[in-house]
Design an enzyme around this catalytic site. Structure first.
Site, PDB file in Angstrom:
ATOM      1  N   HIS B 120      59.038  18.621  39.351  1.00 30.06           N
ATOM      2  CA  HIS B 120      58.220  17.696  39.309  1.00 30.06           C
ATOM      3  C   HIS B 120      57.566  17.533  40.962  1.00 30.06           C
ATOM      4  CE1 HIS B 120      59.901  13.513  40.776  1.00 30.06           C
ATOM      5  NE2 HIS B 120      61.074  13.312  39.621  1.00 30.06           N
ATOM      6  N   ASP B 197      64.867  22.946  43.993  1.00 31.76           N
ATOM      7  CA  ASP B 197      64.789  22.012  43.968  1.00 31.76           C
ATOM      8  C   ASP B 197      66.020  20.721  43.028  1.00 31.76           C
ATOM      9  OD1 ASP B 197      64.673  19.059  42.823  1.00 31.76           O
ATOM     10  OD2 ASP B 197      62.319  19.509  42.578  1.00 31.76           O
ATOM     11  N   GLN B 200      68.185  18.027  39.553  1.00 31.77           N
ATOM     12  CA  GLN B 200      68.398  18.143  38.294  1.00 31.77           C
ATOM     13  C   GLN B 200      70.009  19.450  38.188  1.00 31.77           C
ATOM     14  OE1 GLN B 200      67.835  15.613  36.557  1.00 31.77           O
ATOM     15  NE2 GLN B 200      65.883  14.929  37.601  1.00 31.77           N
ATOM     16  N   LYS B 223      71.486  10.603  41.414  1.00 31.85           N
ATOM     17  CA  LYS B 223      71.328  11.201  40.357  1.00 31.85           C
ATOM     18  C   LYS B 223      73.044  12.114  40.280  1.00 31.85           C
ATOM     19  CE  LYS B 223      66.197  12.620  40.580  1.00 31.85           C
ATOM     20  NZ  LYS B 223      66.105  11.453  39.301  1.00 31.85           N
ATOM     21  N   CYS B 362      56.528  12.510  35.924  1.00 30.24           N
ATOM     22  CA  CYS B 362      56.344  12.743  37.343  1.00 30.24           C
ATOM     23  C   CYS B 362      56.411  14.528  37.603  1.00 30.24           C
ATOM     24  CB  CYS B 362      57.761  12.083  38.716  1.00 30.24           C
ATOM     25  SG  CYS B 362      57.680  11.197  38.788  1.00 30.24           S
TER      26      CYS B 362
END
Lengths: 131, 405
Positions: B120, B197, B200, B223, B362
């Site tokens: 991302h 990261d 997600q 999220k 993104c």
């Protein structure tokens, strides 16, 4: 054809069969720009004779709204005096498109017009016209 | 999982253009259960105050609520101690904190920052900027045709002077779940630090930073049922202690003179200014809610939905699916319908009440490497059902008819 609020038959026809698509041999004005958000890219070329747009072509790739709008725009431009076209507004473009354009798709609908303004009136045209 | 779980989410009752909302944009942000909305409203109604500095009752309550949230987040990801948890504005800020503070201190000329080709922008641009500032270089782990990392490249790449490996746990475009524990152990052997990261991953599956052994992990509150405006950085204490503050000002200081200042201890050293207090309260309620259901249960449910979605979407003529098969991915599915621009597809789906994302998500370089300028993306969460998948498929078929495909 199934109905849709955002896509009518006329604009879908312009999308599938874009009018005045291609390039001119020796355009007097030309500009190309993309909308980085969605990757749409439109180029507009025109021949000018005695202040009149005698021929207009566009090329590009993008969504149905941006292609249909650019195609319709070429029809609106042809044969008009370049000075008159200074008064062509965003609303005129949206009216021609004939569909309700949501805020998120406005850039698509107006990309062709923005490119034409820069081709015809220079790169600060957009800023000047926004004043 | 409880069968009436959707009732906890007031927004799922909404109608869009007369049609029932089918919300499939959970990779962008998730909807909020009433428990989270109430927790934040109650905080503002009953306990609102600034934290840490006040002596009065409300400040005491607000501080307790804020620090309890830190505790809950630490437990969620099995961080050894709450002072490993730093609250930021979002996951992007958490990554910037590491690239600016750790990066500017420990990355120098000629050093290598190892990323992947599925990052991302949030995990790409901060490193580009750091590399430019420090004279460092970025290297990438490539993807195979199914959108998985080419793990066989890593050994060779790690022979370079790699100082940090920063990669996404789960791709927000391809849905690929990366074998991050394996990569972390290889990176550590080569003496590199690892940042994940987790934006997600953490909302969708059990994530255990102790087992993964990552050095940093960034993720975001909104999220995972929480409010916007709060992100989380997990970091190992040794590393965090060696890093200078990212931003300076109130809250993060110990002692101040006209000329100088000393810093608070962890985690407050990295939380300058009034923090996201109400957001932390909301996040705490979200974490509680998720743990009530169980992250393993959530993962199982999403696995079922994605399998079903794959089966159904594959039946649609001229539909291209990106990324690996259902066994190696999370609840994110990117696709394109023939030559149709994904924004047109998303607009037509919206008319049927189906909310998806369209564009480059993104991750422009990744999406362009797929040979397209954008994709349509449906992303699921535990409150989605098989009938949401059916609604998606029906809406795609309707779009095909309108465009005469």
């Amino acid at each position: 054809m199934t109905d849709s609020k955002s896509y009518n038959a006329l604009m879908l026809d312009h999308y599938r069969h874009p009018r005045n698509f291609g390039n001119l041999e020796r355009p007097d004005i030309a500009h190309e720009e993309s909308n980085t958000m969605c990757g749409d890219r439109i180029r507009i070329e025109a021949s000018i004779s005695q202040g009149m747009l005698t021929d207009v072509r566009f090329k590009g790739r993008g969504c149905a709204i941006s292609i249909a709008a650019a195609s319709m725009l070429t029809e609106m431009l042809k044969g008009r005096s370049i000075m008159d076209l200074k008064d062509l507004t965003d609303d005129d473009m949206l009216k021609a498109l004939g569909i309700p354009v949501k805020r998120t798709r406005l850039n698509c609908a107006l990309l062709g017009l923005k490119v034409f303004r820069k081709a015809a009136f220079g790169s600060h045209a957009e800023d000047d016209l926004m004043k | 999982m409880r069968s009436d779980i959707r009732k906890d989410f007031p927004i799922l009752k909404r109608r869009i253009e007369g049609k029932q909302l089918v919300y499939l944009d959970n990779a962008a942000t998730t909807q909020k259960p009433i428990a989270v909305i109430d927790a934040m409203a109650n905080f503002y109604k009953c306990s609102n105050a600034n934290v840490h500095r006040g002596i009065h009752t409300l400040s005491e309550e607000a501080t307790t609520a804020y620090e309890t949230a830190r505790n809950k987040v630490a437990k969620l990801i099995n961080a050894p101690n709450p002072d490993h948890i730093i609250f930021t504005r979002n996951a992007t800020e958490a990554i910037n904190l590491v690239s600016q503070s750790w990066g500017k201190t420990f990355i120098g000329k000629g050093d290598v920052i190892l990323l992947t080709r599925m990052e991302h922008h949030a995990n790409l641009i901060p490193w580009q900027q750091l590399a430019k500032a420090q004279g460092a270089r970025i290297a990438f782990i490539d993807l195979d045709k199914q959108g998985r990392l080419q793990l066989n490249q890593i050994k060779k790449l790690l022979q370079e002077p790699v100082k940090i490996v920063s990669l996404t746990h789960v791709s927000n475009v391809l849905g690929t779940i990366n074998p991050v524990a394996e990569i972390t152990s290889q990176a550590h052997e080569a003496g590199a630090v690892v940042m994940l990261d987790g934006a997600q991953a953490v909302p969708h599956m059990p994530v255990n930073v102790f087992d993964l052994d990552c050095d940093f992990m960034a993720f975001s509150g909104h999220k995972m049922l929480g409010p916007t405006g709060i992100g989380i950085l997990y970091g190992k204490r040794k590393l965090l202690n060696a890093m200078p503050p990212f931003m300076t000002g109130g809250e993060m200081i110990e002692d101040v003179t006209w000329e100088n200042a000393t810093w608070s201890e962890l985690p407050w050293k990295f939380e300058a200014g009034t923090p996201c207090i109400a957001q932390a309260v909301g996040l705490a309620a979200a974490v509680e809610y998720l743990q009530d259901i169980g992250l393993d249960v959530i993962r199982e449910h999403e696995y079922d939905i994605v399998n079903y979605a794959f089966e159904q979407l594959k039946k649609i003529e001229n539909l291209t699916l990106y990324g690996p098969g259902p066994d190696e991915r999370s609840g994110v599915i990117s696709f394109n319908l023939a030559e149709m621009h994904p924004h047109d597809l998303a607009s037509l789906l919206d008319e049927q009440g189906v909310a998806i994302r369209a564009g480059h998500h993104c991750a422009q370089p990744l999406v362009e490497s797929l040979g397209v300028t954008g994709t349509a993306r449906a992303s699921f969460y535990f409150y989605n059902t098989r009938s949401d998948v059916d609604a998606l498929v029906d809406a795609i078929q309707n779009a095909r008819k309108i465009f005469g495909l």
